[in-house]
Design an enzyme around this catalytic site. Structure first.
Site, PDB file in Angstrom:
ATOM      1  N   ARG A  53       0.689  -0.939   0.089  1.00  0.00           N
ATOM      2  CA  ARG A  53      -0.245   0.199   0.126  1.00  0.00           C
ATOM      3  C   ARG A  53       1.118   1.570   0.248  1.00  0.00           C
ATOM      4  O   ARG A  53       0.089   2.395  -1.098  1.00  0.00           O
ATOM      5  CB  ARG A  53      -0.977  -0.144   1.192  1.00  0.00           C
ATOM      6  N   TYR A 105     -17.047  17.733 -13.171  1.00  0.00           N
ATOM      7  CA  TYR A 105     -17.910  16.204 -13.694  1.00  0.00           C
ATOM      8  C   TYR A 105     -18.207  15.664 -12.599  1.00  0.00           C
ATOM      9  O   TYR A 105     -19.059  16.133 -11.210  1.00  0.00           O
ATOM     10  CB  TYR A 105     -16.964  15.472 -13.344  1.00  0.00           C
ATOM     11  N   ASP A 177      -8.779  19.118 -12.800  1.00  0.00           N
ATOM     12  CA  ASP A 177      -8.825  18.012 -13.151  1.00  0.00           C
ATOM     13  C   ASP A 177      -8.476  18.271 -15.281  1.00  0.00           C
ATOM     14  O   ASP A 177      -9.193  19.084 -15.878  1.00  0.00           O
ATOM     15  CB  ASP A 177     -10.423  18.032 -13.076  1.00  0.00           C
ATOM     16  N   LYS A 202     -10.017   7.377 -18.356  1.00  0.00           N
ATOM     17  CA  LYS A 202     -10.666   8.175 -19.644  1.00  0.00           C
ATOM     18  C   LYS A 202      -9.022   7.749 -20.814  1.00  0.00           C
ATOM     19  O   LYS A 202      -8.135   6.957 -21.444  1.00  0.00           O
ATOM     20  CB  LYS A 202     -10.644   9.573 -19.539  1.00  0.00           C
TER      21      LYS A 202
HETATM   22  C1  LIG Z   1     -14.399  10.440 -15.277  1.00  0.00           C
HETATM   23  C2  LIG Z   1     -13.894  11.159 -15.089  1.00  0.00           C
HETATM   24  C3  LIG Z   1     -14.570  11.554 -13.380  1.00  0.00           C
HETATM   25  C4  LIG Z   1     -14.370  10.204 -12.149  1.00  0.00           C
HETATM   26  O1  LIG Z   1     -13.072   8.809 -12.986  1.00  0.00           O
HETATM   27  P1  LIG Z   1     -13.837   7.754 -12.510  1.00  0.00           P
HETATM   28  O2  LIG Z   1     -12.072   6.998 -13.159  1.00  0.00           O
HETATM   29  O3  LIG Z   1     -14.344   7.755 -12.903  1.00  0.00           O
HETATM   30  O4  LIG Z   1     -13.126   7.668 -11.571  1.00  0.00           O
HETATM   31  C5  LIG Z   1     -13.774  13.051 -12.920  1.00  0.00           C
HETATM   32  N1  LIG Z   1     -13.397  13.614 -13.887  1.00  0.00           N
HETATM   33  C6  LIG Z   1     -13.912  14.080 -15.020  1.00  0.00           C
HETATM   34  C7  LIG Z   1     -13.593  15.288 -15.903  1.00  0.00           C
HETATM   35  C8  LIG Z   1     -14.028  12.369 -15.749  1.00  0.00           C
HETATM   36  O5  LIG Z   1     -14.511  12.400 -16.675  1.00  0.00           O
END
Ligand SMILES: *Cc1c(COP(=O)(O)O)cnc(C)c1O
Length: 397
Positions: A53, A105, A177, A202
């Site tokens: 961890r 998001y 983000d 993504k």
């Molecule tokens: C999908 C997404 C998240 C969350 O990510 P996960 O991997 O699904 O937890 C956060 N911010 C944006 C812009 C996203 O598209």
């Protein structure tokens, strides 16, 4: 590796970095180390790794590689984008105030509105494109400003440098983000942002086969804080998933470049089509954030949104299209069509959705690697299925 003659571009650095081969064998793929614990040679001297961890060699390879790509000093890999984001929010303490972009998001919206208040953290949603509004929202206890640009799903562009300046004047941390852009197209640490977070699920992973998150910083003290939180919370990314993300990185530049070029052409085509009321894509010159995006990013990305007349038009198009998968998520080799009102933003109350332009006619497209003409032909045949009276006269341009 011999000294390079000039700084290498990110396109090359995605392939040639300190973990491009395994030091012990020369293998051109990083080994997956599943061990949960590590033998220590003596009571006095513990090795680099003790418990997985706290540290794992496969994760370390990913973290070091990714820190380099974002021009940071340290990166941290988490079990999901939300794990990276919520661990970053835990840098806040009871009594702190957060200023956050209103079209964030959906999962981040849920964490902000439902979890943070339980821990005594206040928040204000703002239109992050409006610096005056952000300035007005700052209070003496504001400790963090949270950005997402381009925003989801209406692709609004935040003036990153101006928000950073404002935050520094008020001694607030900035978090951004960067999921929609990846370090291929936007490197916020270079613009002064303190913490960059990603859903690596993504574009970074890129193949719809892994859920992962990353957070990157430049500052040593912030790195220590995040390391402490990653180890305390424990929402680490497992070694197999770290390996998948490392593999995704190798093709990230090629994928982002082709998908963004196709997204641009589709956006232009949709913008000219009478069935489409509005297209949201920062690579279109009529987009209000076009110039700003060009000043802080190296492209407009591979995600766009477009508005049809209503829910029945959305239904007809979704059911008639054969190429994109109709799904939650984005950033994959296959194009993904999604319906924000029922998917990414379902957690948001309908009145809040309406304020943000997330109407029942809005669809989001994440462009993959398919042939552009095939995608456009698929849209064309699907638009024919919408009844004539739903075609809106072109008010655009
Ligand atoms: C999908 C997404 C998240 C969350 O990510 P996960 O991997 O699904 O937890 C956060 N911010 C944006 C812009 C996203 O598209």
């Amino acid at each position: 590796m011999p000294e390079a003659r000039q700084p290498l571009s990110i396109q090359t650095r995605l392939l040639h970095h300190s973990h491009k081969t395994d030091a012990s064998t020369g293998a051109v793929s990083i080994p997956i180390q599943p061990a949960s614990t590590f033998h220590q040679k003596s009571v006095d001297h513990f090795g680099t790794f003790d418990y997985a961890r706290s540290g794992n060699p496969t994760r370390q390879a990913l973290e070091e590689t990714f820190a380099e790509l974002e021009n940071g000093t340290r990166a941290f890999a988490f079990a999901s984008g939300m794990a990276a984001i919520s661990s970053t929010f835990m840098m806040l303490s009871a009594g702190d105030h957060l200023v956050i972009t209103e079209d964030v998001y959906g999962g981040t919206y849920r964490f902000t509105t439902e979890i943070l208040p339980r821990h005594g953290i206040e928040y204000t949603f703002v239109d992050m494109t409006n610096v005056e509004e952000v300035k007005k929202a700052i209070r003496p206890n504001t400790a963090m400003i949270y950005m997402e640009t381009p925003s989801n799903p209406t692709m609004k562009i935040t003036p990153i440098r101006e928000i950073v300046t404002l935050a520094k004047n008020h001694d607030c941390l900035t978090v951004l983000d960067n999921t929609f852009m990846t370090p291929v197209l936007q490197r916020p640490l270079d613009l002064g942002v303190d913490v960059v977070v990603h859903s690596a699920t993504k574009f970074i992973g890129g193949h719809s086969d892994v859920v992962a998150g990353l957070a990157v910083v430049k500052d040593r003290d912030l790195a220590n804080q995040l390391k402490f939180l990653q180890n305390s919370f424990g929402a680490i990314l497992g070694p197999n998933d770290c390996w998948l993300i490392m593999r995704g990185l190798k093709t990230m530049h090629a994928r982002m470049t082709l998908s963004s070029a196709t997204a641009h052409d589709i956006a232009v085509w949709l913008n000219d089509h009478p069935t489409v009321k509005h297209v949201y894509y920062p690579g279109l010159e009529n987009h209000p954030g076009y110039e700003l995006n060009n000043s802080q990013a190296e492209g407009a990305g591979a995600v766009l949104s477009f508005e049809l007349s209503d829910r029945s038009a959305v239904k007809a198009v979704v059911e008639a299209m054969s190429i994109p998968v109709f799904a939650v998520s984005l950033g994959a080799v296959e194009s993904i069509l999604s319906y924000p009102a029922k998917m990414s933003h379902e957690a948001m109350p309908p009145n809040e959705r309406a304020k943000r332009g997330i109407t029942d006619g809005l669809l989001r497209l994440s462009v993959g690697l398919e042939n552009k003409d095939d995608l456009i032909a698929d849209f064309e045949q699907a638009f024919h299925k919408i009844s004539r009276e739903k075609q809106v006269p072109s008010l655009k341009k």
